[in-house]
Scaffold this motif. Structure first.
Motif, PDB file in Angstrom:
ATOM      1  N   SER A   2      24.454  43.271  41.341  1.00  0.00           N
ATOM      2  CA  SER A   2      24.465  43.795  39.984  1.00  0.00           C
ATOM      3  C   SER A   2      25.838  43.652  39.365  1.00  0.00           C
ATOM      4  N   PRO A   3      25.939  43.678  38.001  1.00  0.00           N
ATOM      5  CA  PRO A   3      27.232  43.570  37.346  1.00  0.00           C
ATOM      6  C   PRO A   3      28.198  44.665  37.764  1.00  0.00           C
ATOM      7  N   ALA A   4      27.663  45.813  38.218  1.00  0.00           N
ATOM      8  CA  ALA A   4      28.545  46.931  38.587  1.00  0.00           C
ATOM      9  C   ALA A   4      29.103  46.785  39.993  1.00  0.00           C
ATOM     10  N   THR A   5      28.581  45.791  40.753  1.00  0.00           N
ATOM     11  CA  THR A   5      29.025  45.632  42.133  1.00  0.00           C
ATOM     12  C   THR A   5      30.374  44.915  42.175  1.00  0.00           C
ATOM     13  N   PRO A   6      31.346  45.446  42.897  1.00  0.00           N
ATOM     14  CA  PRO A   6      32.651  44.790  42.964  1.00  0.00           C
ATOM     15  C   PRO A   6      32.568  43.440  43.662  1.00  0.00           C
ATOM     16  N   GLU A   7      33.523  42.571  43.369  1.00  0.00           N
ATOM     17  CA  GLU A   7      33.534  41.248  43.964  1.00  0.00           C
ATOM     18  C   GLU A   7      33.945  41.310  45.432  1.00  0.00           C
ATOM     19  N   LEU A   8      33.409  40.367  46.204  1.00  0.00           N
ATOM     20  CA  LEU A   8      33.725  40.303  47.625  1.00  0.00           C
ATOM     21  C   LEU A   8      35.189  39.925  47.828  1.00  0.00           C
ATOM     22  N   ILE A   9      35.865  40.662  48.721  1.00  0.00           N
ATOM     23  CA  ILE A   9      37.268  40.387  48.992  1.00  0.00           C
ATOM     24  C   ILE A   9      37.398  39.625  50.309  1.00  0.00           C
ATOM     25  N   SER A  10      38.301  38.674  50.353  1.00  0.00           N
ATOM     26  CA  SER A  10      38.496  37.862  51.544  1.00  0.00           C
ATOM     27  C   SER A  10      39.204  38.665  52.631  1.00  0.00           C
ATOM     28  N   SER A  13      42.861  38.364  52.374  1.00  0.00           N
ATOM     29  CA  SER A  13      43.502  38.822  51.145  1.00  0.00           C
ATOM     30  C   SER A  13      44.737  39.666  51.458  1.00  0.00           C
ATOM     31  N   PRO A  14      45.801  39.523  50.674  1.00  0.00           N
ATOM     32  CA  PRO A  14      46.974  40.391  50.873  1.00  0.00           C
ATOM     33  C   PRO A  14      46.631  41.870  50.781  1.00  0.00           C
ATOM     34  N   ARG A  15      45.610  42.223  49.974  1.00  0.00           N
ATOM     35  CA  ARG A  15      45.207  43.617  49.845  1.00  0.00           C
ATOM     36  C   ARG A  15      44.644  44.135  51.171  1.00  0.00           C
ATOM     37  N   VAL A  16      43.857  43.313  51.844  1.00  0.00           N
ATOM     38  CA  VAL A  16      43.285  43.703  53.133  1.00  0.00           C
ATOM     39  C   VAL A  16      44.384  43.827  54.178  1.00  0.00           C
ATOM     40  N   LEU A  17      45.281  42.863  54.208  1.00  0.00           N
ATOM     41  CA  LEU A  17      46.371  42.897  55.184  1.00  0.00           C
ATOM     42  C   LEU A  17      47.265  44.118  54.959  1.00  0.00           C
ATOM     43  N   ALA A  18      47.534  44.446  53.688  1.00  0.00           N
ATOM     44  CA  ALA A  18      48.374  45.606  53.386  1.00  0.00           C
ATOM     45  C   ALA A  18      47.692  46.896  53.803  1.00  0.00           C
ATOM     46  N   GLY A  80      40.427  55.297  38.380  1.00  0.00           N
ATOM     47  CA  GLY A  80      41.304  54.151  38.160  1.00  0.00           C
ATOM     48  C   GLY A  80      41.583  53.332  39.404  1.00  0.00           C
ATOM     49  N   ALA A  81      40.862  53.598  40.495  1.00  0.00           N
ATOM     50  CA  ALA A  81      41.085  52.858  41.735  1.00  0.00           C
ATOM     51  C   ALA A  81      40.467  51.462  41.649  1.00  0.00           C
ATOM     52  N   ARG A  82      41.116  50.502  42.288  1.00  0.00           N
ATOM     53  CA  ARG A  82      40.545  49.164  42.426  1.00  0.00           C
ATOM     54  C   ARG A  82      39.492  49.225  43.524  1.00  0.00           C
ATOM     55  N   VAL A  83      38.289  48.737  43.236  1.00  0.00           N
ATOM     56  CA  VAL A  83      37.188  48.779  44.188  1.00  0.00           C
ATOM     57  C   VAL A  83      36.899  47.370  44.677  1.00  0.00           C
ATOM     58  N   HIS A  84      36.889  47.197  45.999  1.00  0.00           N
ATOM     59  CA  HIS A  84      36.671  45.892  46.615  1.00  0.00           C
ATOM     60  C   HIS A  84      35.432  45.940  47.505  1.00  0.00           C
ATOM     61  N   LEU A  85      34.514  44.993  47.307  1.00  0.00           N
ATOM     62  CA  LEU A  85      33.395  44.843  48.222  1.00  0.00           C
ATOM     63  C   LEU A  85      33.868  44.024  49.412  1.00  0.00           C
ATOM     64  N   ALA A  86      33.590  44.496  50.619  1.00  0.00           N
ATOM     65  CA  ALA A  86      34.091  43.835  51.825  1.00  0.00           C
ATOM     66  C   ALA A  86      32.982  43.706  52.856  1.00  0.00           C
ATOM     67  N   ALA A  87      33.062  42.665  53.642  1.00  0.00           N
ATOM     68  CA  ALA A  87      32.132  42.499  54.754  1.00  0.00           C
ATOM     69  C   ALA A  87      32.369  43.598  55.789  1.00  0.00           C
TER      70      ALA A  87
END
Length: 286
Positions: A2-10, A13-18, A80-87
């Motif tokens: 759905s449009p409300a679902t966040p995009e999949l993050i690799s 990704s630097p965000r995942v590593l951090a 205001g949090a960034r939301v990431h869809l992740a495996a």
């Protein structure tokens, strides 16, 4: 999707590593960020603010968890949090639990300066001196919250309250009441006493009995309980700083109580005595 679902993050990704690095204390201290895992902790983080800023900075979620906990994801976005869809494997890599629940939040440090704790004139405080086990620290924090305490103070020799195990053990209570960290025990005891708070050491070898103190009516005033190390309790020099050393009576055949259980008994005894004298707030704040 759905449009409300966040995009999949690799996973690279630097965000995942951090986020993954926040499992280590030195990285948490450097970034002043920590992990909150599971629906309860993330829900509480999404509704909490650190000063003028939202406490929850980022949320990593599996698709299944995002659908099951759409309200939490919505609250995270509202904060205001960034939301990431992740495996699921990405969540497992970030998480410090054996069986992740699909939600991991990245949060700002939220500890309160000790001076602010004192300025609020607390009536019930838990002071953790040399408590080293993160699970115990989180459980005592939860007990303090449930008993209606106004603050928890961790001395400079105690465990990091942002340790993932401590955060999990608090079951969201970390976000409910002021927590001061890194305070030398001598300074904490002296400052609390100067603020009109009676400071009691909880120790199985104490010369005063908790039941006797309750019967004598001495427990109704502002009180701070000092809880010591899980293995060796409180050293003599710390006990000597306090107004009294109090033991929880053992009426059966148990050798002793563990730290968290003893803390719960002591904090609830004070809370009951204070409510009886009209002094302690209720758990709901009403």
């Amino acid at each position: 999707m759905s449009p409300a679902t966040p995009e999949l993050i690799s996973p690279r990704s630097p965000r995942v590593l951090a986020a993954r690095r926040l499992a280590k204390r030195n990285f948490r201290g450097k970034e002043r960020l920590f992990l909150a895992e599971g629906p309860q902790a993330v829900r509480e983080a999404a509704g909490h603010r650190t000063g003028a800023a939202a406490t929850l900075v980022e949320l990593f979620t599996t698709l299944e968890a995002a659908e099951r906990h759409a309200d939490i994801v919505g609250a995270a976005r509202d904060a205001g949090a960034r939301v990431h869809l992740a495996a699921e494997q990405v969540i497992a890599d970030i998480s410090t639990t054996v069986t992740p629940q699909g939600l991991v939040g990245v949060c700002r440090f939220l500890d309160t300066p000790f001076e602010e704790v004192l300025a609020a004139r607390p009536r019930l405080v838990a002071l953790l001196a040399n408590v080293r086990d993160p699970g115990n620290a989180g459980t005592v924090l939860r007990c303090a919250d449930a008993a209606g305490a106004e603050a928890v103070v961790l001395t400079d020799a105690s465990v990091d309250v942002y340790n993932p195990k401590a955060v999990r053990a608090s079951v969201g209570s970390l976000f409910h009441l002021p927590v001061a960290v890194g305070v030398p025990v001598e300074r904490a005891v002296d400052a609390l006493r100067d603020a009109g708070v009676r400071v009691l050491a909880a120790d199985g070898a104490g010369d005063r009995d908790l039941d006797d103190e309750l019967d004598k009516g001495t427990m109704g005033g502002p009180t701070a309980w000092v809880f010591g190390n899980e293995a060796w309790g409180l050293p003599e020099e710390t006990r000597a700083l306090t107004d009294a050393v109090v033991r929880v009576p053992i009426h059966g055949k148990a050798e002793s109580l563990n730290l968290a259980t003893a803390a719960a008994v002591c904090l609830y005894a004070s809370a009951r005595a204070q409510r009886a004298s009209g002094g302690c707030r209720s758990v709901t704040g009403n």
